[in-house]
Enzyme design. Structure first.
Site, mmCIF file in Angstrom:
data_model
loop_
_atom_site.group_PDB
_atom_site.id
_atom_site.type_symbol
_atom_site.label_atom_id
_atom_site.label_comp_id
_atom_site.label_asym_id
_atom_site.label_seq_id
_atom_site.Cartn_x
_atom_site.Cartn_y
_atom_site.Cartn_z
ATOM 1 N N ALA A 12 0.838 -1.202 0.000
ATOM 2 C CA ALA A 12 0.000 0.000 0.000
ATOM 3 C C ALA A 12 0.871 1.248 0.000
ATOM 4 O O ALA A 12 2.012 1.214 0.469
ATOM 5 C CB ALA A 12 -0.920 0.023 1.213
ATOM 6 N N LYS A 27 -16.179 19.612 7.465
ATOM 7 C CA LYS A 27 -14.914 19.317 6.811
ATOM 8 C C LYS A 27 -13.804 19.369 7.855
ATOM 9 O O LYS A 27 -13.747 20.267 8.683
ATOM 10 C CB LYS A 27 -14.625 20.332 5.713
ATOM 11 C CG LYS A 27 -15.557 20.245 4.512
ATOM 12 C CD LYS A 27 -15.169 21.263 3.461
ATOM 13 C CE LYS A 27 -16.089 21.165 2.239
ATOM 14 N NZ LYS A 27 -15.724 22.168 1.200
ATOM 15 N N GLY A 40 3.550 -5.158 5.093
ATOM 16 C CA GLY A 40 4.410 -5.818 6.075
ATOM 17 C C GLY A 40 5.850 -6.014 5.644
ATOM 18 O O GLY A 40 6.788 -5.561 6.307
ATOM 19 N N GLY A 41 6.056 -6.706 4.533
ATOM 20 C CA GLY A 41 7.415 -6.991 4.084
ATOM 21 C C GLY A 41 8.188 -5.739 3.741
ATOM 22 O O GLY A 41 9.395 -5.635 4.021
ATOM 23 N N SER A 92 -3.735 3.317 1.983
ATOM 24 C CA SER A 92 -4.288 3.302 3.341
ATOM 25 C C SER A 92 -4.125 4.697 3.943
ATOM 26 O O SER A 92 -3.288 5.485 3.488
ATOM 27 C CB SER A 92 -3.600 2.254 4.213
ATOM 28 O OG SER A 92 -2.249 2.609 4.443
ATOM 29 N N GLU A 193 -3.637 -12.560 18.695
ATOM 30 C CA GLU A 193 -3.697 -13.673 17.737
ATOM 31 C C GLU A 193 -3.436 -14.998 18.441
ATOM 32 O O GLU A 193 -4.097 -16.010 18.147
ATOM 33 C CB GLU A 193 -2.672 -13.430 16.628
ATOM 34 C CG GLU A 193 -3.041 -12.264 15.719
ATOM 35 C CD GLU A 193 -1.870 -11.727 14.919
ATOM 36 O OE1 GLU A 193 -2.109 -10.948 13.970
ATOM 37 O OE2 GLU A 193 -0.708 -12.063 15.239
ATOM 38 N N GLY A 232 6.601 -7.076 26.533
ATOM 39 C CA GLY A 232 7.692 -7.651 25.755
ATOM 40 C C GLY A 232 7.251 -8.828 24.903
ATOM 41 O O GLY A 232 6.094 -8.921 24.487
ATOM 42 N N VAL A 255 1.976 1.921 15.348
ATOM 43 C CA VAL A 255 2.111 1.472 13.968
ATOM 44 C C VAL A 255 3.573 1.140 13.676
ATOM 45 O O VAL A 255 4.467 1.933 13.962
ATOM 46 C CB VAL A 255 1.622 2.560 12.990
ATOM 47 C CG1 VAL A 255 1.846 2.128 11.546
ATOM 48 C CG2 VAL A 255 0.150 2.856 13.224
ATOM 49 N N ASP A 259 6.661 -4.800 12.645
ATOM 50 C CA ASP A 259 7.559 -4.875 11.491
ATOM 51 C C ASP A 259 8.981 -4.489 11.885
ATOM 52 O O ASP A 259 9.953 -5.068 11.384
ATOM 53 C CB ASP A 259 7.059 -3.959 10.374
ATOM 54 C CG ASP A 259 5.723 -4.408 9.809
ATOM 55 O OD1 ASP A 259 5.470 -5.624 9.776
ATOM 56 O OD2 ASP A 259 4.933 -3.538 9.402
#
Length: 321
Positions: A12, A27, A40-41, A92, A193, A232, A255, A259
């Site tokens: 993206a 606005k 990601g990569g 994004s 996850e 951690g 964010v 990665d």
């Protein structure tokens, strides 16, 4: 040093900006936007570059947005191996409410892939996977990827004598831990996850380590890392486990923390560092990333300064430092 190849199949162009208050109706006059290459990569390769390392990044690009993304990668000195994907590369948007410091992230879907396109991608990817490489598959898979794609990608990596480092989420992660034809050398996930896959909370480090080790015994990976946020990360092999602490830093944006971890951890492994030291570098990079604004990743000077703060504690077994 071992070769590092990152794979981004659903990249993206990331736009980020800020506004006084995010509210419906009027606005919203935003600050000047920042534009970064995303996925990601790609972010892993950017982190590796920031830390003084080199990697190759295999990216599926399409349309005018894909051309823009290629330009952004070139500007950052990232060696890009591009594959022409379908449709138009996605964008994004991240907007920070400066009153509350909350960040709103709008993630668009990627273009739809067909089975012939997916097969062509795997054939091209096979030409770039080198024996002995660390191959990082990170980020989402685009819509339309056929059943069995992930297994074929893993087989492509293994057949060429490389090791797969997987940082996936959602259905691809579920497939990786349940499908015996899909296996990674190193598997990383976050606490949410892990608890979703476990079907129950994992409140302690030892319970997280036991869960990670159960995935190893099921054949999902040789080594599993679970990020526990501010607590951690836990790393487990078949008979040992350790915890690495996160550094105590001010949080501006979460964010890119994952990665940054993967980039620093994999770079350290590629340079021959023991697992414990690689975990420290990963934890320091993740901690450094949360100190930066919007889509910016870790900064090398912060990672170097914070590494010693990321203490290693054995959970069971013994690791060489």
């Amino acid at each position: 040093m071992r070769d590092i190849l990152t794979i981004t199949l659903n990249p993206a162009v990331d736009l980020s900006t800020a506004v006084d208050v995010v509210t419906a109706g009027p606005k919203l006059r935003c600050a000047r936007p920042r534009t970064d290459p995303g996925g990601g990569g790609i972010n892993v390769s950017r982190a590796i570059r920031e830390l003084g390392g080199n990697s190759r990044t295999f990216v599926a690009l399409a349309g005018h947005t894909g051309d823009k993304l290629a330009e952004l990668l070139a500007m950052e000195g990232i060696f890009c191996l591009s594959f022409k994907g379908p449709g138009e590369t996605r964008q994004s948007l991240a907007v920070t409410d400066t009153t509350t410091n909350e960040q709103f992230r709008f993630v668009m879907p990627g273009p739809e892939w067909s089975q012939p396109q997916a097969e062509a991608l795997l054939e091209t990817l096979s030409e770039h996977v080198q024996e002995g490489s660390l191959v990082i598959l990170s980020g989402s898979l685009p819509p339309g990827m056929p059943n069995g794609f992930l297994a074929k990608l893993c087989d492509t990596v293994h057949t060429n004598g490389a090791d797969l480092v997987a940082d996936l989420s959602g259905d691809p992660l579920t497939r990786l831990v349940t499908d015996k034809t899909v296996r990674a050398h190193i598997l990383r996930m976050d606490q949410h996850e892990a608890e979703t896959l476990n079907g129950a909370p994992l409140p302690s480090r030892a319970e997280t380590a036991d869960f990670a080790q159960s995935l190893i015994h099921k054949g999902a990976a040789t080594l599993v890392i679970v990020a526990r946020g501010a607590d951690g990360s836990v790393l487990a092999t078949s008979d040992t486990a350790l915890h690495v602490a996160a550094a105590d830093v001010p949080v501006k944006s979460k964010v890119g923390a994952g990665d940054s971890f993967v980039g620093a951890f994999t770079l350290a492994l590629a340079q021959g560092s023991p697992l414990a030291n690689a975990m420290q570098r990963g934890a320091a990079a993740a901690s450094a990333a949360v100190m930066t604004e919007a889509t910016e990743l870790c900064r090398r000077e912060d990672v170097d300064r914070l590494t010693s703060d990321c203490k290693i504690t054995p959970i069971y077994g013994c690791f060489d430092e």
